[in-house]
Design a protein around this motif. Structure first.
Motif, PDB file in Angstrom:
ATOM      1  N   ASP A 362       0.857  -1.197   0.000  1.00 35.86           N
ATOM      2  CA  ASP A 362       0.000   0.000   0.000  1.00 35.86           C
ATOM      3  C   ASP A 362       0.889   1.242   0.000  1.00 35.86           C
ATOM      4  O   ASP A 362       1.358   1.688   1.045  1.00 35.86           O
ATOM      5  CB  ASP A 362      -0.905  -0.017   1.240  1.00 35.86           C
ATOM      6  N   LYS A 363       1.100   1.808  -1.158  1.00 35.20           N
ATOM      7  CA  LYS A 363       2.034   2.930  -1.298  1.00 35.20           C
ATOM      8  C   LYS A 363       1.537   4.194  -0.592  1.00 35.20           C
ATOM      9  O   LYS A 363       2.333   4.978  -0.074  1.00 35.20           O
ATOM     10  CB  LYS A 363       2.295   3.192  -2.790  1.00 35.20           C
ATOM     11  N   THR A 364       0.221   4.403  -0.575  1.00 36.71           N
ATOM     12  CA  THR A 364      -0.326   5.583   0.120  1.00 36.71           C
ATOM     13  C   THR A 364      -0.071   5.477   1.625  1.00 36.71           C
ATOM     14  O   THR A 364       0.335   6.450   2.272  1.00 36.71           O
ATOM     15  CB  THR A 364      -1.830   5.715  -0.148  1.00 36.71           C
ATOM     16  N   LEU A 365      -0.301   4.310   2.168  1.00 35.66           N
ATOM     17  CA  LEU A 365      -0.042   4.069   3.592  1.00 35.66           C
ATOM     18  C   LEU A 365       1.447   4.255   3.894  1.00 35.66           C
ATOM     19  O   LEU A 365       1.812   4.849   4.914  1.00 35.66           O
ATOM     20  CB  LEU A 365      -0.492   2.663   3.987  1.00 35.66           C
ATOM     21  N   GLN A 390      11.957   6.297  -3.500  1.00 44.77           N
ATOM     22  CA  GLN A 390      11.171   5.572  -4.491  1.00 44.77           C
ATOM     23  C   GLN A 390      10.687   6.516  -5.589  1.00 44.77           C
ATOM     24  O   GLN A 390      10.348   7.672  -5.332  1.00 44.77           O
ATOM     25  CB  GLN A 390       9.971   4.883  -3.828  1.00 44.77           C
ATOM     26  N   ASP A 391      10.659   5.998  -6.791  1.00 49.95           N
ATOM     27  CA  ASP A 391      10.226   6.787  -7.948  1.00 49.95           C
ATOM     28  C   ASP A 391       8.799   6.377  -8.298  1.00 49.95           C
ATOM     29  O   ASP A 391       8.565   5.274  -8.797  1.00 49.95           O
ATOM     30  CB  ASP A 391      11.166   6.532  -9.127  1.00 49.95           C
ATOM     31  N   HIS A 392       7.851   7.262  -7.999  1.00 48.55           N
ATOM     32  CA  HIS A 392       6.440   6.962  -8.279  1.00 48.55           C
ATOM     33  C   HIS A 392       5.789   8.225  -8.819  1.00 48.55           C
ATOM     34  O   HIS A 392       5.673   9.232  -8.125  1.00 48.55           O
ATOM     35  CB  HIS A 392       5.740   6.482  -7.008  1.00 48.55           C
ATOM     36  N   GLN A 393       5.348   8.162 -10.058  1.00 48.28           N
ATOM     37  CA  GLN A 393       4.855   9.351 -10.745  1.00 48.28           C
ATOM     38  C   GLN A 393       3.620   9.938 -10.081  1.00 48.28           C
ATOM     39  O   GLN A 393       3.504  11.156  -9.920  1.00 48.28           O
ATOM     40  CB  GLN A 393       4.549   8.993 -12.215  1.00 48.28           C
ATOM     41  N   LYS A 396       4.449  11.569  -6.683  1.00 47.70           N
ATOM     42  CA  LYS A 396       5.626  12.444  -6.744  1.00 47.70           C
ATOM     43  C   LYS A 396       5.411  13.746  -5.972  1.00 47.70           C
ATOM     44  O   LYS A 396       6.254  14.174  -5.179  1.00 47.70           O
ATOM     45  CB  LYS A 396       5.955  12.746  -8.200  1.00 47.70           C
ATOM     46  N   LYS A 397       4.257  14.380  -6.168  1.00 54.60           N
ATOM     47  CA  LYS A 397       3.961  15.643  -5.490  1.00 54.60           C
ATOM     48  C   LYS A 397       3.830  15.433  -3.977  1.00 54.60           C
ATOM     49  O   LYS A 397       4.335  16.232  -3.177  1.00 54.60           O
ATOM     50  CB  LYS A 397       2.680  16.240  -6.056  1.00 54.60           C
ATOM     51  N   LYS A 398       3.150  14.337  -3.583  1.00 57.02           N
ATOM     52  CA  LYS A 398       2.947  14.033  -2.169  1.00 57.02           C
ATOM     53  C   LYS A 398       4.280  13.798  -1.475  1.00 57.02           C
ATOM     54  O   LYS A 398       4.510  14.266  -0.347  1.00 57.02           O
ATOM     55  CB  LYS A 398       2.047  12.792  -2.032  1.00 57.02           C
TER      56      LYS A 398
END
Length: 416
Positions: A362-365, A390-393, A396-398
């Motif tokens: 869970d990337k948001t968590l 970590q590179d996550h498009q 990215k802003k978060k």
């Protein structure tokens, strides 16, 4: 010598040689009884009861003949239990049974089976309750409640609690009946004043036994409501569900202050209760600073428990509120909560292993966790470093905002 004795000691016949039999240590042969038990064992309930009783009695006799006193004592207890269960069922269901006969039987069983006194008393009370003899029920339950024999076992404790609960339920019934009579009277009548005083004088607080058992919580809370003693629940915190029920009862109409008070009690009893997230929301909306401080404490308290490790709502609340608290110059609040946790939270929540695993699941968590980790442990924290690299498009802003917040508000920074 009687025919029965002769039958017991007679030698086996040739026809009986190949049949199943029971032989005692003194040479007594019981093949005839074994055959009789087997022949009725497949019959109806009454025949099976007889077979069970006879078998228990036979085992007892065998143990005595072999001088196996310990086994004999165990079989005697088993035999009495079988007799108790069988006779109790017969007497309760028999059309010619009467209360006086059953009372005599129950009293005898209490004296004979002293270790089963509480169980028999409860059965006796339920039988009398079925016949509407509530005064007698209350007397029996009162006697059983104060009964003691030897060291108190855990099983006895459960039975005593159950007896107390039924006693409390009887008291609730009596109170409820008086309350119903009161509602049917005209408030201007003299009789109303007398009945009202009778209800108010009713010894309702003895019914706190109800609050130990979930099915009785509603009855208990109803009595608290009637007497205007919602805060009286503070004195009886044994069952947190009493507070949960009262909270739901009040949620629609009660002011927030009362709801906060109820949830504060629940927090003291069960800090991991799912209602604690709602408690935090109510505390956060308060105008009082002490409530804001408690709101932070509640969030930290929830996340002390493993069941909330992956609860994204709890982590979102903590990440946001932690940042707001630090922005509001309340570093002392955060340090007070963190000082007791900094020795174990890093490995419990913020290890490199958890960073990899939660990022995968869970990337948001993972981002919410990383923000909390960074604010508490600084940008050198393994969890924060792994997630921030970590590179996550989409995130990215978060992640950029997360890094900026940690740099500015982390409690590790000397500028705070």
């Amino acid at each position: 010598m009687s025919d029965f004795s002769e039958e017991l000691i007679r030698p086996m016949t040739e026809d009986e040689q190949g049949e199943p039999y029971v032989r005692s240590g003194s040479g007594m042969c019981f093949s005839w009884l074994q055959k009789h038990i087997e022949s009725i064992g497949s019959g109806g309930k009454q025949e099976k009861d007889f077979a069970q009783t006879t078998s228990a009695c036979l085992s007892f006799i065998q143990a005595l003949l072999k001088h196996q006193w310990q086994r004999a004592a165990e079989y005697m207890h088993s035999f009495l239990q079988v007799l108790e269960d069988t006779d109790s069922n017969k007497r309760q269901g028999h059309p010619k049974s009467n209360v006086e006969t059953f009372n005599t039987f129950a009293d005898r069983m209490k004296n004979n089976g002293i270790t089963n006194y509480l169980k028999i008393s409860l059965q006796h009370a339920l039988y009398l309750m079925h016949h509407g003899l509530l005064d007698d029920v209350n007397r029996i339950l009162t006697q059983a409640e104060t009964w003691r024999y030897g060291e108190k076992s855990s099983f006895q404790e459960v039975l005593v609690n159950l007896i107390q609960a039924y006693k409390g339920l009887l008291q609730y019934y009596s109170w409820s009946k008086k309350k119903m009579e009161l509602s049917q009277l005209n408030k201007d009548d003299y009789a109303y004043n007398a009945a009202s005083q009778n209800v108010l004088n009713h010894s309702w607080k003895t019914s706190i036994n109800l609050c130990f058992w979930d099915p009785f919580v509603k009855s208990y809370i109803e009595m608290l409501e009637f007497y205007g003693d919602q805060d009286g629940a503070r004195e009886f915190p044994s069952n947190p569900n009493a507070h949960v029920y009262l909270y739901f009862l009040k949620r629609e109409k009660a002011p927030r202050e009362k709801l906060r008070s109820l949830l504060k009690i629940l927090y003291q009893i069960v800090p991991s209760h799912k209602l604690m997230l709602e408690s935090h929301r109510l505390l956060r909306k308060s105008d009082k600073e002490e409530h804001h401080k408690l709101g932070l404490e509640v969030l930290f308290g929830i996340l002390d428990f493993a069941r909330y490790t992956k609860n994204i709502t709890a982590w979102k609340y903590l990440a946001k509120y932690l940042k707001q608290t630090l922005m509001g110059s309340h570093l002392a609040w955060v340090q007070e909560e963190w000082n007791s946790r900094k020795s174990w939270w890093p490995s419990f929540h913020f290890s490199y292993f958890w960073a990899k695993r939660i990022w995968k699941d869970d990337k948001t968590l993972a981002c919410e966790n990383a923000l909390v980790a960074g604010l508490l442990l600084g940008k050198g924290c393994k969890y924060f470093r792994y997630i921030s690299k970590q590179d996550h498009q989409v995130l990215k802003k978060k992640m950029k905002q997360m890094k900026k917040s940690v740099k500015k508000y982390s409690i590790v920074n000397s500028g705070l």
